[in-house]
Scaffold this motif. Structure first.
Motif, PDB file in Angstrom:
ATOM      1  N   PHE A  41     -96.080  -3.918 -10.436  1.00 18.43           N
ATOM      2  CA  PHE A  41     -94.603  -4.805 -10.240  1.00 18.43           C
ATOM      3  C   PHE A  41     -94.598  -5.897 -11.429  1.00 18.43           C
ATOM      4  O   PHE A  41     -95.700  -6.811 -11.513  1.00 18.43           O
ATOM      5  CB  PHE A  41     -93.891  -5.007  -9.196  1.00 18.43           C
ATOM      6  CG  PHE A  41     -93.588  -3.697  -8.460  1.00 18.43           C
ATOM      7  CD1 PHE A  41     -91.697  -3.829  -8.749  1.00 18.43           C
ATOM      8  CD2 PHE A  41     -94.783  -2.960  -7.919  1.00 18.43           C
ATOM      9  CE1 PHE A  41     -91.470  -2.449  -7.891  1.00 18.43           C
ATOM     10  CE2 PHE A  41     -94.341  -1.971  -7.728  1.00 18.43           C
ATOM     11  CZ  PHE A  41     -92.560  -1.383  -7.215  1.00 18.43           C
ATOM     12  N   ASP A  42     -93.391  -6.420 -12.122  1.00 16.11           N
ATOM     13  CA  ASP A  42     -93.622  -7.033 -13.177  1.00 16.11           C
ATOM     14  C   ASP A  42     -93.347  -8.891 -12.157  1.00 16.11           C
ATOM     15  O   ASP A  42     -93.431  -9.842 -13.071  1.00 16.11           O
ATOM     16  CB  ASP A  42     -92.449  -6.749 -14.269  1.00 16.11           C
ATOM     17  CG  ASP A  42     -92.349  -7.343 -15.872  1.00 16.11           C
ATOM     18  OD1 ASP A  42     -91.782  -8.863 -15.268  1.00 16.11           O
ATOM     19  OD2 ASP A  42     -92.882  -7.320 -16.257  1.00 16.11           O
ATOM     20  N   TYR A  43     -92.281  -8.683 -11.222  1.00 15.54           N
ATOM     21  CA  TYR A  43     -92.013  -9.704 -10.909  1.00 15.54           C
ATOM     22  C   TYR A  43     -91.999 -10.248 -10.088  1.00 15.54           C
ATOM     23  O   TYR A  43     -90.658  -8.418  -9.270  1.00 15.54           O
ATOM     24  CB  TYR A  43     -91.166 -10.687 -12.359  1.00 15.54           C
ATOM     25  CG  TYR A  43     -89.649 -10.388 -12.174  1.00 15.54           C
ATOM     26  CD1 TYR A  43     -88.446 -10.072 -10.741  1.00 15.54           C
ATOM     27  CD2 TYR A  43     -89.612  -8.845 -13.065  1.00 15.54           C
ATOM     28  CE1 TYR A  43     -87.081  -8.979 -10.893  1.00 15.54           C
ATOM     29  CE2 TYR A  43     -88.147  -9.086 -13.345  1.00 15.54           C
ATOM     30  CZ  TYR A  43     -87.371  -8.825 -12.038  1.00 15.54           C
ATOM     31  OH  TYR A  43     -86.292  -8.391 -12.382  1.00 15.54           O
ATOM     32  N   VAL A  44     -91.383 -10.770  -8.863  1.00 21.38           N
ATOM     33  CA  VAL A  44     -90.466 -11.156  -7.815  1.00 21.38           C
ATOM     34  C   VAL A  44     -89.870 -12.203  -8.014  1.00 21.38           C
ATOM     35  O   VAL A  44     -89.848 -12.953  -8.873  1.00 21.38           O
ATOM     36  CB  VAL A  44     -91.482 -11.684  -6.909  1.00 21.38           C
ATOM     37  CG1 VAL A  44     -92.684 -10.610  -6.382  1.00 21.38           C
ATOM     38  CG2 VAL A  44     -92.329 -12.564  -6.894  1.00 21.38           C
ATOM     39  N   THR A  45     -89.170 -12.633  -7.324  1.00 27.93           N
ATOM     40  CA  THR A  45     -87.654 -13.725  -7.434  1.00 27.93           C
ATOM     41  C   THR A  45     -87.535 -14.732  -6.481  1.00 27.93           C
ATOM     42  O   THR A  45     -87.709 -14.000  -5.001  1.00 27.93           O
ATOM     43  CB  THR A  45     -86.407 -12.835  -7.348  1.00 27.93           C
ATOM     44  OG1 THR A  45     -85.965 -11.401  -6.474  1.00 27.93           O
ATOM     45  CG2 THR A  45     -86.348 -11.491  -8.868  1.00 27.93           C
ATOM     46  N   VAL A  68     -88.598 -23.414  -6.006  1.00 26.77           N
ATOM     47  CA  VAL A  68     -89.450 -23.865  -6.608  1.00 26.77           C
ATOM     48  C   VAL A  68     -90.886 -24.134  -4.998  1.00 26.77           C
ATOM     49  O   VAL A  68     -91.938 -23.248  -5.556  1.00 26.77           O
ATOM     50  CB  VAL A  68     -89.721 -25.221  -6.793  1.00 26.77           C
ATOM     51  CG1 VAL A  68     -91.243 -26.402  -6.638  1.00 26.77           C
ATOM     52  CG2 VAL A  68     -88.846 -25.158  -7.678  1.00 26.77           C
ATOM     53  N   ALA A  69     -90.707 -24.040  -3.903  1.00 20.50           N
ATOM     54  CA  ALA A  69     -91.672 -23.972  -2.639  1.00 20.50           C
ATOM     55  C   ALA A  69     -91.671 -22.782  -2.468  1.00 20.50           C
ATOM     56  O   ALA A  69     -93.219 -22.289  -2.395  1.00 20.50           O
ATOM     57  CB  ALA A  69     -90.775 -24.244  -1.463  1.00 20.50           C
ATOM     58  N   THR A  70     -90.778 -21.618  -2.634  1.00 19.72           N
ATOM     59  CA  THR A  70     -91.274 -20.161  -1.677  1.00 19.72           C
ATOM     60  C   THR A  70     -91.969 -20.058  -3.320  1.00 19.72           C
ATOM     61  O   THR A  70     -93.541 -19.355  -2.554  1.00 19.72           O
ATOM     62  CB  THR A  70     -89.807 -19.099  -2.385  1.00 19.72           C
ATOM     63  OG1 THR A  70     -89.325 -19.296  -1.371  1.00 19.72           O
ATOM     64  CG2 THR A  70     -90.198 -18.210  -1.389  1.00 19.72           C
ATOM     65  N   LEU A  71     -91.620 -19.932  -4.438  1.00 16.28           N
ATOM     66  CA  LEU A  71     -92.476 -19.020  -5.244  1.00 16.28           C
ATOM     67  C   LEU A  71     -93.733 -19.998  -5.726  1.00 16.28           C
ATOM     68  O   LEU A  71     -95.041 -19.272  -6.099  1.00 16.28           O
ATOM     69  CB  LEU A  71     -92.009 -19.391  -7.360  1.00 16.28           C
ATOM     70  CG  LEU A  71     -90.618 -18.357  -6.946  1.00 16.28           C
ATOM     71  CD1 LEU A  71     -90.195 -18.076  -8.136  1.00 16.28           C
ATOM     72  CD2 LEU A  71     -90.995 -16.738  -6.488  1.00 16.28           C
ATOM     73  N   ALA A  72     -93.813 -21.221  -5.408  1.00 18.01           N
ATOM     74  CA  ALA A  72     -95.427 -21.251  -5.501  1.00 18.01           C
ATOM     75  C   ALA A  72     -96.501 -21.234  -4.642  1.00 18.01           C
ATOM     76  O   ALA A  72     -97.215 -21.092  -5.023  1.00 18.01           O
ATOM     77  CB  ALA A  72     -95.179 -23.329  -4.797  1.00 18.01           C
ATOM     78  N   PHE A  73     -95.767 -20.471  -3.182  1.00 21.15           N
ATOM     79  CA  PHE A  73     -96.825 -20.116  -2.187  1.00 21.15           C
ATOM     80  C   PHE A  73     -97.334 -19.093  -2.867  1.00 21.15           C
ATOM     81  O   PHE A  73     -98.473 -18.417  -2.876  1.00 21.15           O
ATOM     82  CB  PHE A  73     -95.772 -19.885  -0.809  1.00 21.15           C
ATOM     83  CG  PHE A  73     -96.668 -20.473   0.305  1.00 21.15           C
ATOM     84  CD1 PHE A  73     -97.413 -21.562   1.366  1.00 21.15           C
ATOM     85  CD2 PHE A  73     -96.774 -18.830   0.919  1.00 21.15           C
ATOM     86  CE1 PHE A  73     -97.926 -20.991   1.891  1.00 21.15           C
ATOM     87  CE2 PHE A  73     -98.010 -18.357   1.877  1.00 21.15           C
ATOM     88  CZ  PHE A  73     -98.241 -19.231   2.747  1.00 21.15           C
ATOM     89  N   LEU A  74     -95.864 -18.301  -3.259  1.00 24.63           N
ATOM     90  CA  LEU A  74     -96.672 -16.830  -3.578  1.00 24.63           C
ATOM     91  C   LEU A  74     -97.392 -16.663  -5.013  1.00 24.63           C
ATOM     92  O   LEU A  74     -98.044 -16.007  -4.801  1.00 24.63           O
ATOM     93  CB  LEU A  74     -95.203 -15.789  -3.925  1.00 24.63           C
ATOM     94  CG  LEU A  74     -94.222 -15.590  -2.912  1.00 24.63           C
ATOM     95  CD1 LEU A  74     -92.942 -14.929  -3.273  1.00 24.63           C
ATOM     96  CD2 LEU A  74     -95.070 -15.234  -1.787  1.00 24.63           C
ATOM     97  N   ALA A  75     -97.000 -18.095  -5.739  1.00 25.87           N
ATOM     98  CA  ALA A  75     -98.470 -17.965  -6.763  1.00 25.87           C
ATOM     99  C   ALA A  75     -99.536 -17.701  -5.760  1.00 25.87           C
ATOM    100  O   ALA A  75    -100.979 -17.501  -7.007  1.00 25.87           O
ATOM    101  CB  ALA A  75     -97.910 -19.617  -7.724  1.00 25.87           C
ATOM    102  N   ALA A  76     -99.763 -18.960  -4.572  1.00 26.53           N
ATOM    103  CA  ALA A  76    -101.467 -19.134  -4.213  1.00 26.53           C
ATOM    104  C   ALA A  76    -101.882 -17.687  -3.984  1.00 26.53           C
ATOM    105  O   ALA A  76    -102.878 -17.646  -3.424  1.00 26.53           O
ATOM    106  CB  ALA A  76    -101.385 -20.274  -3.424  1.00 26.53           C
TER     107      ALA A  76
END
Length: 288
Positions: A41-45, A68-76
């Motif tokens: 999949f291309d992205y999460v939002t 910011v907090a959510t996507l940073a956690f998912l990035a990891a």
């Protein structure tokens, strides 16, 4: 066919969110993000509302995790999938604040941020945050220009109508030389803003006829993304309707389809993702 997912749990809109989402947590969101990552999949939002006024919850809901907090956690917990805001309300922030936050996220994620932005739609929230409502559209245009000057430049300068800065250093900044900016909205002005200033348009609440009419009135630049949503999909329970909706949006002009998924649990959601990916891959093999 490029597919993104409108991430469950982190935004819970009445009539759209499934019952299981109420008690779900970050481990469930990570499980979904990892499944989407592995499936291509291309992205999460993740969306932004700071504080939803109490009388606005019936249509919008009150659950909006901080992007910011959510996507940073998912990035990891992911390696390839992009991290898209849908959307950041420009009027709530100084452009350099956005450049620092999402430039840092772009750095720690290895260049996977898509910055979805919008002018905003809740006047009471603007008032509560001491943000200017009447000129929010003009301010949004100026903020986007300021962001383009600052997202990927550690020594940005800009001289606009509402925002001006020079002789400053913003480190870290984005690692993408041209971090994609998409505009959310449902008006011709939002489409104009996207085509003139940004890299994509991600409208909401518009039918296919209205979308086709609006898109026919502008010259879409090369490489410009049109991100359209088909409404909740049930690829396991109703693959024919799911396929029909995907084809219809492709034919209207979607370059990416922003997918919401009907599901009864996190396990069911991940199974639905796999079925949706297979269905879209089969559509790609067809003649348009």
């Amino acid at each position: 066919m490029r597919l993104g997912i409108s991430t469950p749990v982190v935004v819970q809109t009445p009539g759209v969110a499934s019952a299981w989402e109420r008690d779900a947590g970050i481990d469930d969101v990570v499980r979904i993000a990892k499944a989407a990552d592995e499936l291509g999949f291309d992205y999460v939002t993740c969306s932004e509302h700071v504080a939803v006024p109490g009388d606005q919850g019936e249509g919008r809901g009150f659950v909006y995790w901080d992007p910011v907090a959510t996507l940073a956690f998912l990035a990891a917990h992911t390696s390839r999938i992009r991290l898209a805001t849908s959307i950041v309300v420009l009027g709530y922030h100084h452009p350099l604040e956005i450049a620092k936050a999402y430039g840092t996220l772009d750095r720690i994620s290895g260049g996977r941020v898509v910055l979805g932005v919008g002018a905003g739609s809740i006047e009471a929230e603007f008032t509560m945050l001491n943000a200017s409502w009447p000129d929010r559209g003009a301010r949004a245009d100026d903020a986007i220009r300021a962001l383009r000057a600052s997202l990927s430049d550690p020594r940005p300068s800009y001289d606009g109508e509402f925002y001006r800065f020079n002789d400053v250093i913003v480190e870290p900044c984005a690692v993408q030389p041209h971090l994609p900016i998409w505009v959310g909205g449902r008006t011709r002005r939002s489409l104009r803003r996207a085509v003139e200033l940004c890299d994509g348009w991600m409208p909401f609440g518009l039918g296919r006829r209205a979308l086709a009419e609006m898109l026919s009135c502008v010259d879409i630049p090369d490489g410009f993304d049109v991100v359209l949503g088909p409404g909740p999909l049930n690829p396991l329970g109703d693959p024919a309707t799911t396929a029909r909706r995907l084809r219809a949006l492709r034919d209207v002009g979607a370059t990416i389809i922003n997918c919401s998924i009907d599901a009864e649990s996190v396990e069911h959601y991940c199974d639905q993702l796999a079925a949706l990916r297979a269905l879209a891959d089969n559509i790609e093999l067809e003649n348009p």
